[in-house]
Design a protein around this motif. Structure first.
Motif, PDB file in Angstrom:
ATOM      1  N   ALA A 166      43.918  -4.163  -0.788  1.00 47.80           N
ATOM      2  CA  ALA A 166      44.152  -4.938   0.423  1.00 47.80           C
ATOM      3  C   ALA A 166      42.871  -5.390   1.111  1.00 47.80           C
ATOM      4  CB  ALA A 166      44.987  -4.117   1.398  1.00 47.80           C
ATOM      5  N   SER A 167      41.745  -4.807   0.739  1.00 45.58           N
ATOM      6  CA  SER A 167      40.493  -5.186   1.404  1.00 45.58           C
ATOM      7  C   SER A 167      40.166  -6.647   1.141  1.00 45.58           C
ATOM      8  CB  SER A 167      39.342  -4.326   0.886  1.00 45.58           C
ATOM      9  OG  SER A 167      39.144  -3.249   1.745  1.00 45.58           O
ATOM     10  N   ARG A 168      39.600  -7.284   2.169  1.00 47.73           N
ATOM     11  CA  ARG A 168      39.249  -8.682   1.989  1.00 47.73           C
ATOM     12  C   ARG A 168      37.966  -8.823   1.193  1.00 47.73           C
ATOM     13  NH1 ARG A 168      42.305 -11.091   6.360  1.00 47.73           N
ATOM     14  NH2 ARG A 168      44.029  -9.661   6.235  1.00 47.73           N
ATOM     15  N   LYS A 169      37.837  -9.963   0.554  1.00 46.26           N
ATOM     16  CA  LYS A 169      36.615 -10.247  -0.191  1.00 46.26           C
ATOM     17  C   LYS A 169      35.791 -11.256   0.606  1.00 46.26           C
ATOM     18  CE  LYS A 169      37.886  -8.280  -4.244  1.00 46.26           C
ATOM     19  NZ  LYS A 169      38.281  -7.052  -3.563  1.00 46.26           N
ATOM     20  N   ALA A 170      34.492 -11.037   0.649  1.00 45.22           N
ATOM     21  CA  ALA A 170      33.614 -11.996   1.310  1.00 45.22           C
ATOM     22  C   ALA A 170      33.023 -12.900   0.245  1.00 45.22           C
ATOM     23  CB  ALA A 170      32.509 -11.267   2.050  1.00 45.22           C
TER      24      ALA A 170
ATOM     25  N   PHE B  27      37.561 -24.151  -0.066  1.00 51.24           N
ATOM     26  CA  PHE B  27      38.099 -23.364   1.054  1.00 51.24           C
ATOM     27  C   PHE B  27      37.326 -22.050   1.195  1.00 51.24           C
ATOM     28  CE2 PHE B  27      41.120 -20.691   3.304  1.00 51.24           C
ATOM     29  CZ  PHE B  27      41.676 -21.584   4.218  1.00 51.24           C
TER      30      PHE B  27
ATOM     31  N   MET C 259      34.369 -21.473   0.302  1.00 55.88           N
ATOM     32  CA  MET C 259      33.017 -21.713   0.810  1.00 55.88           C
ATOM     33  C   MET C 259      33.051 -21.999   2.312  1.00 55.88           C
ATOM     34  SD  MET C 259      31.477 -23.977  -2.293  1.00 55.88           S
ATOM     35  CE  MET C 259      29.841 -24.225  -1.623  1.00 55.88           C
ATOM     36  N   SER C 260      34.088 -22.667   2.766  1.00 58.57           N
ATOM     37  CA  SER C 260      34.165 -23.019   4.191  1.00 58.57           C
ATOM     38  C   SER C 260      34.642 -21.848   5.043  1.00 58.57           C
ATOM     39  CB  SER C 260      35.133 -24.181   4.407  1.00 58.57           C
ATOM     40  OG  SER C 260      34.872 -25.216   3.530  1.00 58.57           O
ATOM     41  N   TYR C 261      35.591 -21.070   4.519  1.00 55.14           N
ATOM     42  CA  TYR C 261      36.156 -19.936   5.272  1.00 55.14           C
ATOM     43  C   TYR C 261      36.009 -18.705   4.388  1.00 55.14           C
ATOM     44  CZ  TYR C 261      38.242 -24.032   7.404  1.00 55.14           C
ATOM     45  OH  TYR C 261      38.419 -25.254   7.977  1.00 55.14           O
ATOM     46  N   PRO C 262      34.834 -18.081   4.358  1.00 51.80           N
ATOM     47  CA  PRO C 262      34.542 -17.145   3.261  1.00 51.80           C
ATOM     48  C   PRO C 262      35.174 -15.757   3.374  1.00 51.80           C
ATOM     49  CG  PRO C 262      32.653 -17.404   4.686  1.00 51.80           C
ATOM     50  CD  PRO C 262      33.709 -18.259   5.256  1.00 51.80           C
ATOM     51  N   VAL C 263      36.409 -15.663   3.831  1.00 54.20           N
ATOM     52  CA  VAL C 263      37.102 -14.375   3.846  1.00 54.20           C
ATOM     53  C   VAL C 263      38.390 -14.548   3.039  1.00 54.20           C
ATOM     54  CG1 VAL C 263      38.210 -12.657   5.291  1.00 54.20           C
ATOM     55  CG2 VAL C 263      36.140 -13.759   6.081  1.00 54.20           C
TER      56      VAL C 263
ATOM     57  N   GLU D 226      41.887 -13.213   1.139  1.00 54.69           N
ATOM     58  CA  GLU D 226      42.908 -12.160   1.135  1.00 54.69           C
ATOM     59  C   GLU D 226      44.101 -12.639   0.323  1.00 54.69           C
ATOM     60  OE1 GLU D 226      45.763 -11.926   3.638  1.00 54.69           O
ATOM     61  OE2 GLU D 226      45.427 -13.769   4.745  1.00 54.69           O
TER      62      GLU D 226
END
Lengths: 303, 389
Positions: free
Chosen positions: A127-131, A218, A220-224, A226
């Motif tokens: 569930a952890s987000r990736k940066a 996307f 690259m623009s919103y780097p989180v 899930e």
């Protein structure tokens, strides 16, 4: 005031680009198969994750500089994402089509396929987000109070290039002609010696590859990242495609930008709490006025 | 063959008969935490911290309640960081798992509705991390380990006015999150009371699943505030701050305790360095029992515990203290739950690793807040401590 409006125009163009890129995939598949591929939003999510893994691999294992990693990530992601799309078509949609299942069951299969992609991702990657790693240096340019970055401009230009390319494929090539033929009459087409399954595969390749491209841009623009990132944006892109007239490439493209613009402009001029309420009321009004969508034609050739 | 089957049946029967006897010697505590969803790191921190505490106590032979040793059994249930799932999870823990007490939910969005369930079913609930007043308000069965937003809001206002010399502010908050909305409103009211009406130049909201905040930020930046207050979860902060920078904003931000996750810096990167937020404790430069906890946790799991981990530790210990205060457990769940509630209510003061606390009549602790600054290395460094007057 003027600066603020121009700023929001740029914001809207960037946000609309993502809707447009995803809506193009919906519209292509619908145009050829009259199938609403509800898994498309999740294919976009898979694209973003593939981009994440390819980019991380290129940056850390291969030790490439950012621009080279980006140059590798774009084609690799598009190819891998289209493989996912084609696999989905092969194992989920084609058997149903062979058995002559009703469209409703195919749509439900698509919904389930989307859920499997989301929850499969959740189960495998956690569930952890990736940066998303920064691939290019984003420079902020400010001209007369309006700020934009090189990435924003690249996103907008990419969306227009993809549209031009798809428009060319559909209207100027033999494959495009075959796609239009299938959408016109899918029973007569095999009799003419057109390999229908191959054309459908090409449709999924195109749609998924551009969802993959949208995924990279996307990320690259919103780097989180899930697992559920594709769900909401996928739904909204579908709505954009419907408002534009699903099955029509121009419609999907303009519908995407229209939805992006309405969402941004509502926030710009009204309290932000009203965003979705006003945005979707506007879209509903458009559909009431023109139920087939802006470019849609009732029950004739589409795409 | 027949003899074998008979023997098997007999053993099964014997096992079934002894099972209640084991159950009498264990204490079941339920954890209603977000292991998936928007804030998975929060659930993970809670779970890891609780596991460490359980290993400590069970390793020492169990919890001593009135001269008898009980083993601890922790049940972790995922509430997906959703309000409705938190309610069903609470019901499952209370009715099906028959827990003696419930820890969590962590964030107010889930703790407010789940608190109602716990209170209705007369089961002790203690939220480690929830700061919204409604969680415990008029609910005698619900407690918490964190300070409240009506306390945290003024801390942020005073700090910003003093440190940034701010005269104006802007707010961006999550409309569908009780915590974020509540804190945003408290902040606005306190700031306007202190600096004059209309000094909060923009008060903008967004949805939980939003990824693009450019329109809200454009509006905020156009009003040229001295700083932007963002009472949001860390995952959204990691999107909001970089986007504001890309729209040309160079000013300050002020955050709240929901920023304090160990994942904030991996997601946000350089853009978040140097920013401030109010929180429950600062890991960098801690002393005494807090330092001991941090060192053990870091050694065991490989990263510095965030505030949720520390608060879960404190919350769980408050419950265990309440159980010990109850004197003895009868095995009758309803009566034991009541005894535990009274046991917690009887706690006069408690020395936790997030500071000393006393519980007021609402079940809220009276404790200090700290403001931390994110260092250039990405550590959360102590800046100042603010205690209730």
């Amino acid at each position: 005031m003027l600066a603020s409006i121009l700023q929001n125009v740029i914001n809207a163009l960037q946000w609309g680009s993502f809707y447009a890129l995803i809506a193009l995939g919906y519209t292509l598949v619908y145009g050829v198969l009259t199938l609403i591929n509800f898994a498309h939003g999740d294919i976009f999510m898979v694209g973003a994750y593939i981009a994440f893994f390819v980019a991380s691999f290129a940056l850390t294992t291969l030790g490439m500089p950012g621009w080279a990693a980006l140059a590798l990530t774009i084609p690799a992601t598009m190819v891998l994402t289209s493989l996912v799309g084609v696999t989905l078509e092969r194992i989920a949609y084609r058997p149903l089509r062979r058995k002559g299942a009703h469209r409703l069951y195919v749509v439900i299969t698509a919904l389930m396929a989307g859920l499997i992609l989301e929850n499969g991702n959740l189960a495998i990657l956690g569930a952890s987000r990736k940066a998303f790693p920064p691939l290019i240096h984003e420079t902020v340019y400010t001209i007369g109070g309006v700020s934009f970055t090189n990435l924003k401009i690249a996103v907008i230009i990419s969306a227009f290039l993809v549209f031009a390319f798809l428009h060319w494929v559909v209207t100027r090539t033999r494959v495009g002609m075959a796609m239009r033929a299938i959408s016109y009459d899918k029973f007569a087409v095999p009799l003419m010696g057109i390999p229908m399954d191959n054309i459908i595969v090409v449709t999924f390749v195109l749609g998924s590859a551009f969802a993959g491209l949208a995924g990279i841009l996307f990320a690259m623009s919103y780097p989180v990242l899930e697992p559920y990132m594709g769900a909401l944006i996928g739904w909204k892109a579908f709505i954009a495609a419907v408002v534009g007239g699903i099955g029509d490439i121009r419609g999907a493209f303009i519908g995407g930008f229209l939805l992006g613009a309405v969402e941004i402009m509502v926030v710009a001029f009204f309290p932000s709490t009203f965003r979705d309420l006003i945005a979707f009321t506007v879209l509903l009004a458009i559909l009431t006025w023109k139920p087939t969508g802006l470019f849609g034609v009732a029950k004739t050739t589409k795409i | 063959m027949k003899k074998g089957t008979f023997a098997l049946l007999l053993t099964t029967l014997a096992l079934l008969l002894t099972a209640p006897a084991w159950a009498a010697d264990t204490i079941k505590i339920g954890f209603n935490i977000p292991l998936t969803g928007d804030i998975p790191k929060v659930g993970e921190s809670s779970k890891l911290s609780a596991e460490m505490l359980k290993a400590d106590i069970n390793g020492a032979g169990g919890l001593d309640v009135g001269g008898k040793k009980y083993m601890l059994e922790f049940i972790y249930e995922d509430n997906e960081a959703k309000a409705e799932s938190a309610v069903t999870t609470a019901l499952k823990l209370i009715e099906k798992d028959q827990v003696l007490a419930m820890i969590g939910p962590n964030s107010s969005k889930q703790a407010v509705p789940a608190g109602q369930v716990a209170d209705d079913n007369q089961t002790v609930m203690i939220s480690p991390w929830s700061t919204n007043p409604d969680t415990t308000y008029d609910r005698p069965w619900v407690f918490r380990a964190a300070f409240l937003d009506p306390f945290q809001g003024p801390v942020a206002v005073n700090f910003a006015v003093k440190t940034f010399h701010a005269k104006t502010a802007a707010v961006l908050y999550d409309l569908s999150n009780d915590y974020s909305k509540g804190l945003a409103e408290i902040f606005r009211d306190v700031f306007e009371k202190k600096m004059g009406k209309g000094t909060v130049l923009a008060f903008e909201s967004h949805g939980t699943k939003d990824q693009d905040f450019s329109a809200q930020l454009t509006k905020i930046i156009a009003t040229k505030p001295d700083f932007i207050f963002v009472p949001d979860n860390y995952n959204q902060v990691a999107l909001i701050v970089p986007q504001a920078r890309k729209l040309g904003y160079k000013g300050e931000f002020m955050g709240s305790d929901a920023w304090g996750s160990s994942e904030l810096m991996t997601l946000c990167g350089d853009d978040c360095k140097g920013l401030h937020f109010s929180t429950h404790y600062a890991a960098a430069g801690a002393k005494g029992a807090t330092k001991e906890f941090i060192d053990r946790y870091t050694k065991k799991y490989g990263y510095t515990p965030d505030d949720v981990a520390a608060l879960t530790w404190d919350a769980t210990r408050v419950v265990l203290k309440g159980i010990q205060n109850a004197g003895k457990l009868t095995g009758k769940l309803r009566r034991d739950r009541k005894a535990v509630r009274d046991g917690i209510a009887a706690i006069k003061s408690f020395a936790g690793i997030t500071g000393n606390m006393k519980f007021d009549e609402q079940g809220d602790p009276v404790k200090c807040a700290v403001v931390v600054q994110i260092s250039q290395k990405g550590d959360f460094e102590f800046k100042e401590s603010v205690c209730p007057e």
